[in-house]
Each structure stands twice: as C-alpha cells, then as structure tokens.
Design an enzyme around this catalytic site. Structure first.
Site, PDB file in Angstrom:
ATOM      1  N   ARG A   1       0.803  -1.226   0.000  1.00 54.07           N
ATOM      2  CA  ARG A   1       0.000   0.000   0.000  1.00 54.07           C
ATOM      3  C   ARG A   1       0.836   1.277   0.000  1.00 54.07           C
ATOM      4  O   ARG A   1       0.312   2.366  -0.216  1.00 54.07           O
ATOM      5  CB  ARG A   1      -0.969  -0.010   1.199  1.00 54.07           C
TER       6      ARG A   1
ATOM      7  N   GLY B   1       3.912 -15.087   5.794  1.00 57.16           N
ATOM      8  CA  GLY B   1       3.222 -14.645   7.009  1.00 57.16           C
ATOM      9  C   GLY B   1       4.187 -14.406   8.161  1.00 57.16           C
ATOM     10  O   GLY B   1       5.364 -14.766   8.103  1.00 57.16           O
TER      11      GLY B   1
ATOM     12  N   GLU C   1      -7.316 -12.897  13.858  1.00 55.48           N
ATOM     13  CA  GLU C   1      -7.054 -11.861  12.862  1.00 55.48           C
ATOM     14  C   GLU C   1      -8.374 -11.296  12.346  1.00 55.48           C
ATOM     15  O   GLU C   1      -9.380 -11.997  12.268  1.00 55.48           O
ATOM     16  CB  GLU C   1      -6.230 -12.437  11.699  1.00 55.48           C
TER      17      GLU C   1
ATOM     18  N   TYR D   1      37.784  29.693  -6.516  1.00 58.96           N
ATOM     19  CA  TYR D   1      37.984  28.447  -7.258  1.00 58.96           C
ATOM     20  C   TYR D   1      38.539  28.793  -8.626  1.00 58.96           C
ATOM     21  O   TYR D   1      37.933  29.558  -9.377  1.00 58.96           O
ATOM     22  CB  TYR D   1      36.629  27.741  -7.366  1.00 58.96           C
TER      23      TYR D   1
HETATM   24  C1  UD1 Z   1      -0.023  -8.226  12.355  1.00 61.04           C
HETATM   25  C2  UD1 Z   1      -0.692  -9.195  13.324  1.00 61.04           C
HETATM   26  C3  UD1 Z   1      -1.943  -8.544  13.887  1.00 61.04           C
HETATM   27  C4  UD1 Z   1      -1.601  -7.234  14.540  1.00 61.04           C
HETATM   28  C5  UD1 Z   1      -0.868  -6.328  13.567  1.00 61.04           C
HETATM   29  C6  UD1 Z   1      -0.355  -5.112  14.286  1.00 61.04           C
HETATM   30  C7  UD1 Z   1      -0.213 -11.407  12.469  1.00 61.04           C
HETATM   31  C8  UD1 Z   1      -0.734 -12.584  11.760  1.00 61.04           C
HETATM   32  N1  UD1 Z   1      -1.047 -10.403  12.643  1.00 61.04           N
HETATM   33  O1  UD1 Z   1      -0.921  -8.087  11.277  1.00 61.04           O
HETATM   34  O2  UD1 Z   1      -2.528  -9.400  14.846  1.00 61.04           O
HETATM   35  O3  UD1 Z   1      -2.766  -6.589  15.010  1.00 61.04           O
HETATM   36  O4  UD1 Z   1       0.275  -7.013  13.004  1.00 61.04           O
HETATM   37  O5  UD1 Z   1       0.221  -4.211  13.391  1.00 61.04           O
HETATM   38  O6  UD1 Z   1       0.926 -11.431  12.890  1.00 61.04           O
HETATM   39  N2  UD1 Z   1       6.243  -9.619   7.752  1.00 61.04           N
HETATM   40  C9  UD1 Z   1       7.294 -10.399   7.367  1.00 61.04           C
HETATM   41  N3  UD1 Z   1       7.027 -11.520   6.649  1.00 61.04           N
HETATM   42  C10 UD1 Z   1       5.773 -11.878   6.285  1.00 61.04           C
HETATM   43  C11 UD1 Z   1       4.701 -11.053   6.683  1.00 61.04           C
HETATM   44  C12 UD1 Z   1       4.965  -9.930   7.424  1.00 61.04           C
HETATM   45  O7  UD1 Z   1       8.451 -10.109   7.682  1.00 61.04           O
HETATM   46  O8  UD1 Z   1       5.630 -12.914   5.631  1.00 61.04           O
HETATM   47  C13 UD1 Z   1       6.533  -8.403   8.539  1.00 61.04           C
HETATM   48  C14 UD1 Z   1       6.110  -7.137   7.852  1.00 61.04           C
HETATM   49  O9  UD1 Z   1       7.189  -6.609   7.098  1.00 61.04           O
HETATM   50  C15 UD1 Z   1       5.771  -6.239   9.023  1.00 61.04           C
HETATM   51  C16 UD1 Z   1       5.298  -7.203  10.097  1.00 61.04           C
HETATM   52  O10 UD1 Z   1       5.790  -8.463   9.732  1.00 61.04           O
HETATM   53  O11 UD1 Z   1       6.899  -5.556   9.497  1.00 61.04           O
HETATM   54  C17 UD1 Z   1       3.781  -7.244  10.241  1.00 61.04           C
HETATM   55  O12 UD1 Z   1       3.239  -7.715   9.025  1.00 61.04           O
HETATM   56  P1  UD1 Z   1       1.864  -7.231   8.463  1.00 61.04           P
HETATM   57  O13 UD1 Z   1       1.590  -7.936   7.202  1.00 61.04           O
HETATM   58  O14 UD1 Z   1       1.811  -5.741   8.460  1.00 61.04           O
HETATM   59  O15 UD1 Z   1       0.881  -7.824   9.584  1.00 61.04           O
HETATM   60  P2  UD1 Z   1      -0.578  -7.352   9.868  1.00 61.04           P
HETATM   61  O16 UD1 Z   1      -1.483  -7.920   8.865  1.00 61.04           O
HETATM   62  O17 UD1 Z   1      -0.583  -5.896  10.071  1.00 61.04           O
END
Ligand code: UD1
Ligand code: CA
Length: 475
Positions: A17, A88, A163, A407
């Site tokens: 996004r 994830g 979630e 210069y």
């Molecule tokens: C996550 C939480 C949610 C919480 C929210 C808070 C999970 C499943 N959900 O959701 O409960 O309320 O954060 O902001 O954990 N990332 C990786 N690898 C991946 C996916 C994500 O490194 O495969 C990293 C992203 O770069 C980011 C962080 O993990 O820094 C969170 O990922 P994001 O996809 O934003 O999770 P949310 O859906 O926001």
C-alpha cells in the site's frame, strides 16, 4: 529480569500500500528509516542478539542496517535471515529460529514497520513475561479494523488472537488489538512455531496462532495493555506515515516546550535526522523563541535568548546566545559544522554552509552565502554576496554584490580580509589574495593582487565621460 534477551525484527513484508520502490521498512519517519527506529529500540534493551528478517528488498534493507547511526556506541550483534517467499509473520519468525541457538532466553518479536514503541514499554513487556509466560503488547483503539483482536474469556484471561479477516462479528466488536509485539520464552516459542499451519482466511502462517497453543499447553498468557496507541501504530500507507510523522513531531515539540522552548506553533515544527543520518538533536537554552514552519535536522544547539524566525531550515549548527535568525534562512553545517556567534543577525534569506564560523555581532543579510569562512566579531555582509574560503577580520564591511573568487577551476584558494577593511559593492576578490588591515577596496574592483593595509585599492577601468555623445540613429 535475568533471562537473556533475543530480539527478532520482522522486516520482510512488501508494504504494497505504500506504492513505492523503496521497501516499506526503509520509508522515513523524522528523517530516519522506520526500521532504524525499531533497531535502536532493540539496542536500548541490551539484547544478546538482534535477528532481522528480510525479504522484500533484502539487499537494500541489509545494506541500510549496516549504515544506521545508532545512539549508543556499544556494538550490537545484528544478524540477518532471509524469508523467501513471505508466507506470514509466523513463517517470518520461523526463519529466525536457527539463529537462536539457546533455549534459555526470552524472545521479543518486533515489527519493522512500528517505529514509535518506547524501549521502556518493551522492557515492561519482557518483565511481564518473566521468562516463563507469553506476554502480548496490546492497546484499545476506537477503530480496530484490520488488526488482530485479543480474545479474553469471562475472567479476562487471554485465550487467543483472531485476525480481522478470520474474526466473527462478535470478535470484530473487540477493541483490544494486538500490537504485533510479543515476548515469549524461547523454548516454548520454538515448539509452537514448529506447529503453525496456514488454515486461515489469508493462507498465511500467523505468528498470532501461538497464543492459542500457549493456552493449550498451560503456559500463562499476559495481555499487557497500554493506553498509548501511537506506540503500536504501524505504517501501511503514505497517509498513515504522514499521520504518524505529525503525531511524533507534536510529541517532540511538546517535550521542548516542557523545557521552556517557545514554539509559536507546535503543529508547525519539525525535527529530523539529517540526510547523512546524523541523529536529530535540538538542545535549547532558556528563552529560545522558534517561529512557525522551521525544520531542524541533525545536531543543533541554540543559546539563551536566541530567536529563530519563520520558515528556516537549520542543520548541524551551534547558535550562540542572543543571535537572531531571520525568516527563510538556510543553515547546514553538514560535517564541518556552522557556528553563529553571540548577538549575530542572520537573514532573512541567508545561507550558511559547512565551515561558516561567525563571531559575535556578525551580520549576514539577505541573499548572502557563506562557506568555509571565518568572520570575526562585528564583521558584516549585508546584501547579495558570497564569502567562500575566506578569513574575515573584525568589523570588516563587505559590500553588496561582492564575491570571493575562490575556485580557479581546479583548486580552491583563500581570501584574507584583515580587520576594519571596507570592501565596496560588486567587487571580485580573486583568491589567493589578502586585503591589508584598514584598507578600502573601491566598488566594482576585480582584485588579483594583495592590497596594502590602510590603502584605497581600485582595480577597474577609469571612468570617462564623452561630452555631447550622439547615439547612432536608424539609417
Ligand atoms: C499483524 C498481526 C496482527 C496485529 C498487527 C499489528 C499477524 C498474523 N497479525 O498483522 O494481529 O494486530 O500485526 O500491526 O501477525 N512480515 C514479514 N514476513 C511476512 C509477513 C509480514 O516479515 O511474511 C513483517 C512485515 O514486514 C511487518 C510485520 O511483519 O513488518 C507485520 O506484518 P503485516 O503484514 O503488516 O501484519 P498485519 O497484517 O498488520
Ligand atoms: Ca501491519
């Protein structure tokens, strides 16, 4: 708290996004990459090691981490693991497990896109975990849409995290959300991670599923709920980034105002790291006034009673007591720094560049540029001028439109203007050249040789007037 601390920072996500070529965790808040905010929080917890999970733009992210300037000199054991593909948050943390050789510690999981958590908050979370419990950082928000919800039983005991996309309507009504930050005993976490699956709405391995596993295993789960949503807010879009930036700036402004700094409008104030990564630091003495729209970057010191006019950009400078910086002035000391002496008057529309060292009561007026030059007490350059690589004595008056030609196309040379010299308007001082003390240089002179002290030096065509001159007429 005696347990050893290992910190995992998840930073592999794409940040779709943001619609940017830059990985989301390298987007900047207050001039500092989001991930750097998180790494410095991690650092201040004095962990045994920090493991950063990278994926999208991994090389760029890892290179950026190596260049972070962190507040403490202590070395940080920072390691990287790649998550490819990104399946994830649970999958992300699984990738870090091989780096956690020991089972004795507590693992804290942080998100690379949540920049404003206070280190103390994370320390409290670790405390709550106590080395044998799972502690979740949560917060209540008016609009929990999109977040994981903390599901508690009738007695308030945490049961699981659900979630948003998997939640029932009743669960969606819960306004206590999971921050993305947890502290877990390493030995338990490793076992739970091994058991994760992706049977959910997003077909992802959710880190948040470990909560229900903890409950099933009889490991106590602590929901550590704070009342400051800003600390857990993540960045997903340019709009959220800007909103967080404003909130952060307002907090910085409030902190300064508590120290007595008078900001004309705390909502129109910015303090950031500079472009070279020098950490933002604004130290103000008493009775400092800062008008609206000023941007401070890098390290800035402002002395007692100094005033900063509207819309100035001010970086890496020491401004002494009583100095006045008029509106629209640009100061950037970069590496060499700039110093502005007591009672100096700068601007409006002045530009001070690296190595400008101005003494007491120096006046630098509109459209005057000063670089790598020393101006002794009382020297003045009030209009449209350039001073580069110059040494300017006390009380020198440097005329409008004059420049130091420092210069020669290959090398830079110095211009020395001794005390009490008067340089007329529109002069070119071709360096290296010295204008002796008390000398005067006539307006419009191009000075290529040293000028004697006390002398009037004029170096331009003599004025001639041709009487009764007739302009050519059309044939
Ligand atoms: C996550 C939480 C949610 C919480 C929210 C808070 C999970 C499943 N959900 O959701 O409960 O309320 O954060 O902001 O954990 N990332 C990786 N690898 C991946 C996916 C994500 O490194 O495969 C990293 C992203 O770069 C980011 C962080 O993990 O820094 C969170 O990922 P994001 O996809 O934003 O999770 P949310 O859906 O926001
Ligand atoms: Ca997120």
């Amino acid at each position: 708290m005696t347990a050893q601390l290992d910190i995992i920072i998840m930073a592999a996500g794409k940040g779709t996004r943001m619609k940017s070529r830059t990985p989301k965790v390298l987007q900047r808040l207050a001039g500092r990459p989001l991930l750097q905010h998180v790494v410095s929080q991690a650092q201040s917890l004095a962990p045994r090691r920090v493991v950063v999970v990278t994926g999208h733009g991994a090389e760029q992210v890892e290179a950026a981490c190596a260049a972070f300037q962190l507040p403490m000199a202590t070395s940080l054991d920072m390691q990287f693991v790649r998550q490819e593909p990104q399946l994830g948050t649970g999958h992300a943390v699984q990738q870090a497990v091989p780096k956690l050789q020991d089972d004795d510690g507590v693992v804290v999981v942080l998100s690379g896109d949540v920049p404003l958590t206070l280190a103390q908050t994370v320390a409290d979370l670790v405390e709550a975990s106590g080395g044998d419990k799972l502690a979740l950082l949560s917060v209540r928000v008016p609009d929990p849409t999109g977040y994981g919800r903390i599901v508690r039983d009738a007695n308030g005991v945490v049961q699981r995290i659900v979630e948003h996309k998997d939640a029932s309507d009743a669960q969606r009504a819960i306004n206590e959300i999971y921050s993305g930050i947890m502290a877990a005993p390493a030995r338990h976490l490793k076992q739970w991670l091994a058991r994760l699956d992706n049977n959910n709405a997003q077909k992802e391995y959710y880190l948040t599923d470990v909560v229900a596993m903890a409950v099933a295993d009889g490991v106590p789960v602590i929901g550590h709920c704070i009342d400051d949503p800003l600390q857990v807010e993540g960045v997903n879009s340019p709009m959220q980034l800007a909103a967080l930036e404003r909130a952060h700036q307002l907090r910085q402004a409030a902190k300064l105002m508590e120290q007595g700094v008078r900001l004309a409008d705390p909502a129109r104030f910015d303090l950031r790291d500079d472009a070279r990564g020098v950490l933002a630091q604004l130290n103000c003495s008493t009775d400092v006034d800062i008008d609206v729209g000023c941007i401070f970057t890098g390290a800035v010191e402002i002395g007692e009673g100094a005033r900063i006019g509207a819309y100035c950009h001010i970086s890496n400078v020491k401004i002494a007591a009583g100095a006045v910086i008029h509106p629209f002035t640009h100061i950037d000391g970069e590496k060499a720094g700039v110093s502005v002496g007591e009672g100096a008057l700068i601007g409006p529309f002045a530009r001070l560049r690296p190595g400008a060292q101005l003494g007491r009561e120096v006046h630098i007026g509109n459209f005057v540029e000063v670089k790598n030059s020393t101006l002794a007490d009382g020297a003045k350059a009030n209009h449209l001028a350039y001073l580069g690589d110059a040494t300017v004595g006390e009380r020198v008056n440097y005329g409008a439109g004059s420049i130091t030609a420092n210069y020669d196309g290959v090398n830079k040379h110095r211009t020395v203007i001794e005390a009490d010299v008067h340089i007329g308007s529109n002069c070119v001082l071709v360096a290296p050249v010295t204008i002796g003390a008390g000398g005067t240089v006539g307006g419009g002179s191009t000075v290529t040789k040293n000028a004697l002290p006390g002398a009037l030096t004029v170096a331009r065509g003599k004025q001639v007037s041709i009487a009764d001159w007739k302009r050519p007429s059309k044939k």
